[in-house]
Design a protein around this motif. Sequence first.
Motif, mmCIF file in Angstrom:
data_model
loop_
_atom_site.group_PDB
_atom_site.id
_atom_site.type_symbol
_atom_site.label_atom_id
_atom_site.label_comp_id
_atom_site.label_asym_id
_atom_site.label_seq_id
_atom_site.Cartn_x
_atom_site.Cartn_y
_atom_site.Cartn_z
ATOM 1 N N ARG A 24 -34.154 -49.277 -79.138
ATOM 2 C CA ARG A 24 -34.777 -48.561 -78.021
ATOM 3 C C ARG A 24 -35.486 -49.518 -77.082
ATOM 4 O O ARG A 24 -35.379 -49.397 -75.851
ATOM 5 C CB ARG A 24 -35.772 -47.535 -78.571
ATOM 6 N N TYR A 25 -36.214 -50.488 -77.647
ATOM 7 C CA TYR A 25 -36.940 -51.428 -76.807
ATOM 8 C C TYR A 25 -35.981 -52.255 -75.946
ATOM 9 O O TYR A 25 -36.158 -52.403 -74.732
ATOM 10 C CB TYR A 25 -37.784 -52.367 -77.665
ATOM 11 N N VAL A 26 -34.961 -52.803 -76.571
ATOM 12 C CA VAL A 26 -34.042 -53.673 -75.846
ATOM 13 C C VAL A 26 -33.262 -52.882 -74.802
ATOM 14 O O VAL A 26 -33.030 -53.361 -73.682
ATOM 15 C CB VAL A 26 -33.094 -54.400 -76.819
ATOM 16 N N SER A 27 -32.873 -51.672 -75.122
ATOM 17 C CA SER A 27 -32.164 -50.830 -74.152
ATOM 18 C C SER A 27 -33.024 -50.569 -72.926
ATOM 19 O O SER A 27 -32.540 -50.627 -71.781
ATOM 20 C CB SER A 27 -31.747 -49.503 -74.796
ATOM 21 N N ARG A 28 -34.303 -50.292 -73.149
ATOM 22 C CA ARG A 28 -35.224 -50.065 -72.029
ATOM 23 C C ARG A 28 -35.390 -51.319 -71.193
ATOM 24 O O ARG A 28 -35.475 -51.266 -69.951
ATOM 25 C CB ARG A 28 -36.589 -49.605 -72.561
ATOM 26 N N MET A 29 -35.460 -52.472 -71.849
ATOM 27 C CA MET A 29 -35.623 -53.736 -71.132
ATOM 28 C C MET A 29 -34.403 -54.038 -70.263
ATOM 29 O O MET A 29 -34.532 -54.471 -69.116
ATOM 30 C CB MET A 29 -35.876 -54.869 -72.125
ATOM 31 N N ILE A 30 -33.218 -53.809 -70.816
ATOM 32 C CA ILE A 30 -31.988 -54.040 -70.049
ATOM 33 C C ILE A 30 -31.930 -53.103 -68.856
ATOM 34 O O ILE A 30 -31.597 -53.512 -67.730
ATOM 35 C CB ILE A 30 -30.759 -53.860 -70.951
ATOM 36 N N GLN A 31 -32.267 -51.827 -69.075
ATOM 37 C CA GLN A 31 -32.255 -50.859 -67.980
ATOM 38 C C GLN A 31 -33.259 -51.236 -66.898
ATOM 39 O O GLN A 31 -32.988 -51.075 -65.694
ATOM 40 C CB GLN A 31 -32.567 -49.468 -68.525
#
Length: 276
Positions: free
Chosen positions: A155-162
């Motif tokens: 979840r954290y990495v997905s948010r960062m990429i977005q």
Amino acid sequence: MFKVLLVEDEEMIRKGLRFTFDWMGAGCVVVGEAENGEEGLRQIADLCPDIVIVDVNMPLMDGIAMIEQSVEEADCSYIILSGYDEFRLAKDAIRLGVTEYLLKPLEQEQLFAALERAKSQLEMKRQYTAMLTSGAGNGEALQASVIKLPGKSSRYVSRMIQYVQDHYAEKIGIKDLVESLGVSATYLNQKFKSETTYTFNDFLNRYRIQKAMDLLRSGEDKVYAIAADVGYKDYKYFIAIFKKYAGCTPSYYQERYGRGEENTDAASGEDMKNRS
């Protein structure tokens, strides 16, 4: 087959791993063993393993120190084994980009899953290295492969990429995400690198350069305007970053790839000058 090196000071555990686990079923072969970090470093240099499974607590040199000394030169992924559930060690492992931190006693299914993640991480690293090597003389190949990420992210990495995709043209940094995600910048950086093999800033630069390449190929804007459009207010810094990832200047890239095949011959004569 992926080559595996076992670095573990307890012979019973080391031999147990070597002779009881289904390495062939995991697409791997054990190429060597070491009983301490110093011997592990020598084996890494001599055997060039793809995956290193290393215990944390060993005589002469512990596993974290061994990884620190080998991580820059060795082309491999690391899986850490430990009998101690210590957060400090886990943090060090994440900081070094270790694929997995496993606690003893180890279950076969755990190791198999860790090996699959290590193989995926290694293939991603090698793919990007190969892309950089070929991309230095092929802007189109570089543009097509600037960013490749694992299929699943936390979840954290997905948010960062977005966040990067939505705000790359602005002045942004990882600290912008700290409050919204409720965790520290250090943790986010460690999490991002462990899942993508990139630091957050490295990923941001790569994404911006990919977007710059898109604009340069259109040939409609000046290079300094494109630099600002993708988030670089310092024009000289943009040129330096572009050359780092593309192997040529933005002007050369635009001339060679942005105006059709008719300019390819003329541009090629400027190749060496514009790359220096």
